[in-house]
Design a protein around this motif. Sequence first.
Motif, short mmCIF file in Angstrom:
data_model
loop_
_atom_site.label_atom_id
_atom_site.label_comp_id
_atom_site.label_asym_id
_atom_site.label_seq_id
_atom_site.Cartn_x
_atom_site.Cartn_y
_atom_site.Cartn_z
N ALA A 71 -5.62 -6.76 13.88
CA ALA A 71 -6.77 -6.08 13.30
C ALA A 71 -6.66 -4.55 13.28
O ALA A 71 -6.93 -3.92 12.25
CB ALA A 71 -8.06 -6.51 14.03
N PRO A 72 -6.26 -3.90 14.39
CA PRO A 72 -6.22 -2.43 14.38
C PRO A 72 -5.19 -1.85 13.41
O PRO A 72 -5.27 -0.68 13.05
CB PRO A 72 -5.84 -2.08 15.83
N TYR A 73 -4.21 -2.65 13.02
CA TYR A 73 -3.12 -2.17 12.18
C TYR A 73 -3.18 -2.70 10.75
O TYR A 73 -2.41 -2.27 9.90
CB TYR A 73 -1.77 -2.59 12.78
N TYR A 74 -4.11 -3.62 10.48
CA TYR A 74 -4.09 -4.35 9.21
C TYR A 74 -4.27 -3.41 8.01
O TYR A 74 -3.52 -3.49 7.03
CB TYR A 74 -5.16 -5.43 9.20
N HIS A 75 -5.26 -2.53 8.07
CA HIS A 75 -5.53 -1.66 6.92
C HIS A 75 -4.35 -0.73 6.65
O HIS A 75 -3.94 -0.55 5.49
CB HIS A 75 -6.79 -0.85 7.15
N SER A 76 -3.78 -0.15 7.69
CA SER A 76 -2.64 0.75 7.51
C SER A 76 -1.44 -0.01 6.94
O SER A 76 -0.71 0.51 6.08
CB SER A 76 -2.26 1.40 8.84
N LEU A 77 -1.23 -1.23 7.43
CA LEU A 77 -0.13 -2.05 6.93
C LEU A 77 -0.33 -2.38 5.46
O LEU A 77 0.60 -2.28 4.65
CB LEU A 77 -0.05 -3.33 7.76
N SER A 78 -1.55 -2.77 5.11
CA SER A 78 -1.85 -3.08 3.71
C SER A 78 -1.67 -1.85 2.82
O SER A 78 -1.12 -1.94 1.72
CB SER A 78 -3.30 -3.60 3.61
N LYS A 79 -2.15 -0.73 3.30
CA LYS A 79 -2.05 0.51 2.53
C LYS A 79 -0.59 0.89 2.29
O LYS A 79 -0.23 1.35 1.20
CB LYS A 79 -2.77 1.63 3.28
N PHE A 80 0.25 0.68 3.29
CA PHE A 80 1.67 1.02 3.17
C PHE A 80 2.39 0.07 2.21
O PHE A 80 3.13 0.51 1.31
CB PHE A 80 2.32 0.97 4.55
N ILE A 81 2.18 -1.22 2.37
CA ILE A 81 2.93 -2.21 1.58
C ILE A 81 2.46 -2.25 0.13
O ILE A 81 3.27 -2.30 -0.80
CB ILE A 81 2.80 -3.61 2.22
N PHE A 82 1.14 -2.21 -0.07
CA PHE A 82 0.59 -2.37 -1.42
C PHE A 82 0.07 -1.06 -2.01
O PHE A 82 -0.66 -1.08 -3.00
CB PHE A 82 -0.52 -3.42 -1.41
#
Length: 202
Positions: A7-18
Motif C-alpha cells: 500500500a505505501p508504495y503502490y501509487h509511486s509504483l503505478s506512477k513510475f510504470i504507467f
Amino acid sequence: MNYNFIAPYYHSLSKFIFLNRQHQAHFLILKHLKKGDKILWVGGGGGKFIPELEKLNLNLEIDYIDFSSRMIDLAKKERTLKLKINFIVADIFDFETDKKYDVVISSFLFDHFDQDKAEKLFLQLNEYMKSKGIWFYIDFNQNQEAWQRIVTNLMFVFFRVVINLEINQLPKMRDFFESYFEIVEQKFFFKKYIESIVYKKI
C-alpha cells in the motif's frame, strides 16, 4: 489477496510504470458528476484522486470501499471539507446495503477476479445502482496487443507473489456491461492499454 504490504508504495509504483496514466484515467468522470450525487467507489486504493473530487464543490456523498486497511488509512489522510466520505474496509463480496447509488466507480477492480467472480460482482454492484445511474469503469483494456499481454502477464506474476493474486487472465466484461449500459464517453491511455469508460444504465 492483501494489499497492506504494498500500500505505501503502490501509487509511486503505478506512477513510475504507467507514467501516471492510471491516475489520469480517472479525470474523465469529473464532468459527469452532479451536485449531491451518492457514489459507491470500489477499489479506490490510497485515495490519490479524492482531492480532484473535493475541487468540484458538489457536496458528494461517497461510500469508499477497499479490502486493504492500509489503503483506507492512506485515503483518510486526504484532506476533505466538501465531501462526505464513509470509509469502509471490506471484501466487496461481503458488502451489503439498502442504498441506491447515482454513481458506481470501479477502479482497476475486475482485474483481480476470474470470469465467474467478476460477473457475480458486476451483478451485485448493478443492483445497488439507481435507474439511469452512471458507472465509471477504469481498468486494463481487454483487447490487448502482444506487448500489452506481456506486461499483463508480468503483472500477474508480480501480484501473485505480492498479494497472492489467483488469476492468470483478465475477465471479459464488455459484453456484460453492454447488456445493461450504454457508453456515454470513452477514452484510452498508455497506448490504449488502459481504458476509461463512462456507462449509463439503460
